[in-house]
Scaffold this motif. Structure first.
Motif, short mmCIF file in Angstrom:
data_model
loop_
_atom_site.label_atom_id
_atom_site.label_comp_id
_atom_site.label_asym_id
_atom_site.label_seq_id
_atom_site.Cartn_x
_atom_site.Cartn_y
_atom_site.Cartn_z
N GLY A 1 -62.48 -89.19 -47.02
CA GLY A 1 -61.20 -89.35 -47.69
C GLY A 1 -61.40 -90.18 -48.95
O GLY A 1 -61.87 -91.31 -48.88
N HIS B 1 -56.28 -87.93 -48.67
CA HIS B 1 -55.32 -88.18 -47.59
C HIS B 1 -54.36 -89.30 -47.94
O HIS B 1 -53.42 -89.56 -47.18
CB HIS B 1 -56.05 -88.57 -46.29
CG HIS B 1 -56.96 -87.51 -45.76
ND1 HIS B 1 -58.31 -87.71 -45.55
CD2 HIS B 1 -56.72 -86.23 -45.40
CE1 HIS B 1 -58.86 -86.61 -45.07
NE2 HIS B 1 -57.92 -85.69 -44.98
N ASP C 1 -49.48 -92.63 -47.28
CA ASP C 1 -49.90 -91.52 -46.45
C ASP C 1 -48.85 -90.42 -46.54
O ASP C 1 -47.70 -90.62 -46.13
CB ASP C 1 -50.04 -92.02 -45.00
CG ASP C 1 -50.45 -90.94 -44.02
OD1 ASP C 1 -50.59 -89.78 -44.44
OD2 ASP C 1 -50.61 -91.27 -42.82
N TYR D 1 -52.89 -79.65 -48.43
CA TYR D 1 -52.58 -80.69 -47.43
C TYR D 1 -51.17 -81.24 -47.60
O TYR D 1 -50.49 -81.56 -46.63
CB TYR D 1 -53.62 -81.81 -47.56
CG TYR D 1 -53.46 -82.98 -46.63
CD1 TYR D 1 -53.79 -82.88 -45.29
CD2 TYR D 1 -53.01 -84.22 -47.10
CE1 TYR D 1 -53.68 -83.96 -44.43
CE2 TYR D 1 -52.89 -85.31 -46.26
CZ TYR D 1 -53.23 -85.18 -44.93
OH TYR D 1 -53.10 -86.26 -44.09
#
Length: 256
Positions: free
Chosen positions: A70, A96, A102, A143
């Motif tokens: 990450g 990420h 987050d 993502y």
């Protein structure tokens, strides 16, 4: 560390599905917000365990030892050293964390339009691929759609064409690959499954992209190889004839 499934269970499931191999990409996310150890694999235990797993399944299943790193701007040098000091088959680089947040948490999306939330994420991905070199493929470019709470979560090429083109061109220039990750397209009761914009793949191919990997980000055996047949057709429609995986950090191409 990001899954409770025993690797042996995953291997047995892969064999039962007729797979020739399985790649494990455990997490290495330095300075993940609010978490101390969950996303920091213990490499001192990981290597001997995975080496023993390779030996155990030799002749039945190719077990590939990978890592998913990450990337945040301030951890690049430390991450680079970890990759340099360890031997992996496959290094997958992902974003990420965005601006210390987050995107699995609602806070990241507060006060942001869909365009703003997605564009900021993609800008971070571009920063990663343009400033970090020691990886084989960029992970789950979409993502950001997984926990987004917009009516249509689809990552649309035309809405972010400038930054996506920059990402694609950088990957191609560096000889890196791009992962198609089917976990972003899981069907869940009560939630509309996100759409996939094939123009993402068509543009990557049009610019000269050749290295494409297919991953299911399974975490549990039931998701191993999830929707691979669907995405095989999408890849072929986009102009790809081969899919890649990595062994000893080298791409191995298999016909679709």
């Amino acid at each position: 560390v990001d899954s409770k499934t025993k690797p042996e269970e995953a291997c047995e499931k892969a064999i039962s599905m007729g797979f020739d191999g399985l790649a494990f990409t455990d997490h290495m996310d330095i300075d993940f917000p609010g978490i101390d150890v969950e996303f920091m694999v213990d490499l001192g235990k990981y290597h001997p365990y995975m080496d023993a797993l390779k030996d155990r399944y030799n002749g039945k299943l190719v077990v590939l030892k990978g890592i998913e790193i990450g990337i945040q701007p301030h951890v690049m040098e430390e991450t680079k050293e970890i990759v340099r000091q360890n031997e992996f088959d496959y290094v997958l680089a992902s974003v990420h964390v965005i601006d210390g947040m987050d995107p699995y948490k609602k806070k990241y999306y507060e006060g942001k339009s869909k365009f703003e939330a997605y564009e900021r994420y993609l800008r971070q991905v571009h920063y990663m691929v343009s400033h970090f070199d020691d990886f084989d493929a960029v992970g789950h470019l979409d993502y950001i759609i997984r926990k987004a709470d917009y009516e249509d979560r689809t990552l649309v090429y035309g809405e972010h064409s400038d930054v996506l083109d920059m990402i694609f061109k950088c990957l191609i220039e560096k000889g890196k690959g791009m992962e198609v990750n089917t976990a972003s397209y899981r069907d869940h009761p009560g939630r509309v499954t996100a759409g996939f914009d094939i123009r993402l793949l068509k543009r990557y191919r049009e610019l000269g992209g050749e290295i494409i990997t297919l991953g299911s980000d399974a975490h549990i055996p039931d998701y191993i190889g999830y929707k691979f047949e669907n995405f095989k057709e999408i890849l072929m429609q986009a102009g790809f004839r081969y899919v890649a995986h990595f062994e000893n950090r080298k791409p191995v191409f298999e016909p679709l």
